[in-house]
Design an enzyme around this catalytic site. Structure first.
Site, PDB file in Angstrom:
ATOM      1  N   LYS A 118       6.922   0.573   0.380  1.00 43.51           N
ATOM      2  CA  LYS A 118       7.971  -0.113  -0.383  1.00 43.51           C
ATOM      3  C   LYS A 118       9.052  -0.711   0.504  1.00 43.51           C
ATOM      4  CE  LYS A 118       6.913   2.146  -4.657  1.00 43.51           C
ATOM      5  NZ  LYS A 118       5.865   3.108  -4.249  1.00 43.51           N
TER       6      LYS A 118
HETATM    7  C1  LIG Z   1       4.737   3.267  -4.898  1.00 46.24           C
HETATM    8  C2  LIG Z   1       3.595   3.854  -4.204  1.00 46.24           C
HETATM    9  C3  LIG Z   1       2.282   3.633  -4.625  1.00 46.24           C
HETATM   10  C4  LIG Z   1       1.962   2.850  -5.871  1.00 46.24           C
HETATM   11  O1  LIG Z   1       2.257   1.477  -5.739  1.00 46.24           O
HETATM   12  P1  LIG Z   1       2.411   0.564  -7.032  1.00 46.24           P
HETATM   13  O2  LIG Z   1       2.903  -0.732  -6.545  1.00 46.24           O
HETATM   14  O3  LIG Z   1       3.415   1.261  -7.898  1.00 46.24           O
HETATM   15  O4  LIG Z   1       1.067   0.509  -7.681  1.00 46.24           O
HETATM   16  C5  LIG Z   1       1.250   4.162  -3.872  1.00 46.24           C
HETATM   17  N1  LIG Z   1       1.499   4.909  -2.772  1.00 46.24           N
HETATM   18  C6  LIG Z   1       2.737   5.163  -2.351  1.00 46.24           C
HETATM   19  C7  LIG Z   1       2.937   6.005  -1.164  1.00 46.24           C
HETATM   20  C8  LIG Z   1       3.829   4.630  -3.040  1.00 46.24           C
HETATM   21  O5  LIG Z   1       5.062   4.863  -2.599  1.00 46.24           O
END
Ligand SMILES: *Cc1c(COP(=O)(O)O)cnc(C)c1O
Length: 477
Positions: A118
């Site tokens: 993110k």
């Molecule tokens: C947020 C997250 C996901 C999921 O991603 P999305 O965009 O919500 O589908 C998967 N793995 C990790 C480590 C995350 O932080």
């Protein structure tokens, strides 16, 4: 040409990028999506990740002024912002590719400040938001819900920015210690952590309520959750760089994506719409498998969220899926609004056959259990000699299970560093992954958060208290 954005529910005004950035949820409750999807620009002369990012994202922004001003971001200002966003990442490629054998690759999205994917979008979105607010002379409350990683990535991206307060809701007791401490040990006075006595879906509902009812934050809030289009667009970039690294001749590649809120894999779908040669897009779920069941049955059916070893994917209502439904419906906002209303009211909805077929043509999905996750972490450690986190392990299992053509390179997205989930990794391998040196003091630092009940009034009261405490009272009005 300036791209305009329409709501998935068809009943809100079209906006340009500058307004979409600040709006979060559309007035009709829908999500904003680009009306025109620009083709991939030529990437000749791009040597760095930041250069590719500036080129790929720019068509979505170019010329947008927002409703309030006649000034648009220049391409040079934007390129500088992108460079600053990715400067601090721990690898010069930003999202390096690791070869695993058998034409299978790992795209490492964990080299940012909070060790999860993110960061890639939020480091840029934080700068875009701050720039846009400063230009308008406005100050906002950014409110977001986190199942763990969004919160810390948002806090890292927003701490100390003058133009905003950031309120972050996390489900009390349901995020890992590392995740919580990454959020709660930040001392900037514009950061407000609320631990909600409920699940992530409850937190997400409270955020949605705050967008409908501005008394909760005291003014119209802004969003950095993946409902914000700017997040989705920033994530398109690593699909492009990943494909370029493993198939420099432009041949097709496939991606396996550990999925929760459907933001990450949706970005892959947009990369494909822009013209990237993508064969398979694999939706890898843990036991919270609403999307996998949808692909199997054509029905959307939410079940209670069950905690798993991959908590950032413990989600049953994947907000971004609405964007795909809108496209699958032929952009029939009224039909999407009806479907979502039915899903919200009954916890289930039957999706029209034509939509299901068009989605099945683009995505496959599978569910991976906690036992399979642990086995995969152990197998990768034994056979390849490195550690992966539980989310990435879900992606690895799905990639091997659903892969159609071994001649097509398969890229699994690594979404978190194993050090964020040391208990699961240690259980699987006997090895406890250490935090990188720059986070080694995390467990010595003081935490700042407030536990609040799972209802809007409690959240409103907590926010009002916090904002009174941290920012000067508005004068003269
Ligand atoms: C947020 C997250 C996901 C999921 O991603 P999305 O965009 O919500 O589908 C998967 N793995 C990790 C480590 C995350 O932080």
């Amino acid at each position: 040409m300036t791209v305009s954005y329409a709501s998935t529910r068809g009943d809100a005004p079209e906006l340009d990028f500058a307004d979409v950035l600040l709006t979060g949820l559309a007035a009709d409750g829908g999500l904003y999506c680009p009306v025109e999807v620009p083709p991939l620009p030529p990437l000749d002369g791009c040597d760095t990740y930041a250069e590719v990012a500036a080129r790929v994202i720019w068509p979505y922004i170019e010329g947008s002024t927002g409703s309030t001003a006649a000034y648009a971001l220049s391409v040079d200002e934007f390129a500088a912002m992108v460079r600053a966003a990715y400067d601090g990442f721990r690898h010069p490629d930003v999202c390096p590719v690791v070869e695993l054998g058998d034409n299978h690759f790992l795209l490492d999205l964990t080299t940012g400040p909070t060790l999860a994917f993110k960061d890639i979008a939020l480091q840029l979105v934080g700068r875009l938001l701050d720039h846009e607010l400063a230009r308008r002379g406005e100050r906002v409350v950014v409110i977001s819900a986190t199942s763990g990683d969004t919160g810390s990535a948002a806090i890292e991206a927003l701490a100390g920015r003058d133009s905003l307060d950031a309120v972050v809701l996390h489900p009390y007791g349901r995020v890992s210690d590392v995740q919580r401490r990454q959020m709660t040990t930040v001392t900037a006075s514009n950061i407000h952590n609320l631990a909600v006595e409920g699940t992530f879906d409850d937190c997400q509902d409270l955020v949605k309520t705050a967008f409908a009812d501005h008394t909760i934050t005291g003014r119209q809030p802004a969003a950095v959750n993946s409902i914000n289009w700017a997040r989705v667009v920033a994530q398109i970039v690593y699909y492009v760089t990943g494909a370029g690294a493993v198939a420099p001749d432009g041949g097709p590649v496939s991606f396996s994506v550990p999925t929760g809120n459907f933001g990450n894999v949706l970005s892959g779908w947009y990369a494909k719409r822009m013209g990237l040669a993508v064969d398979q897009l694999i939706v890898a779920s843990n036991r919270n498998d609403v999307l996998t069941r949808f692909l199997d049955t054509g029905r959307l059916e939410a079940r209670a969220v069950e905690p798993s070893l991959s908590p950032s994917m413990d989600i049953q209502i994947s907000s971004n899926f609405e964007r795909l439904l809108w496209e699958a419906s032929g952009r029939d906002g009224a039909a999407v609004a009806d479907l979502i209303a039915e899903f919200r009211a009954r916890g289930r909805a039957v999706v029209p056959d034509g939509w299901v077929e068009s989605i099945r043509a683009e995505f496959t999905g599978t569910r991976v259990s906690d036992d399979e996750t642990l086995d995969e972490i152990a197998r990768v450690h034994d056979e390849l000699g490195f550690l992966i986190d539980p989310h990435t392990a879900v992606g690895f299992v799905a990639a091997r299970r659903l892969r159609r053509d071994p001649a097509v390179p398969m890229i699994t997205l690594a979404t978190a560093d194993p050090a964020k989930f040391p208990d699961a990794v240690e259980r699987a391998t006997g090895v406890r992954p250490p935090l990188p040196p720059f986070l080694s003091e995390l467990f010595d630092r003081r935490e700042h958060y407030e536990v609040v009940g799972n209802d809007a009034a409690a959240i409103a009261a907590a926010i009002a208290r916090r904002l009174r405490g941290s920012s000067p009272a508005p004068s003269g009005q």
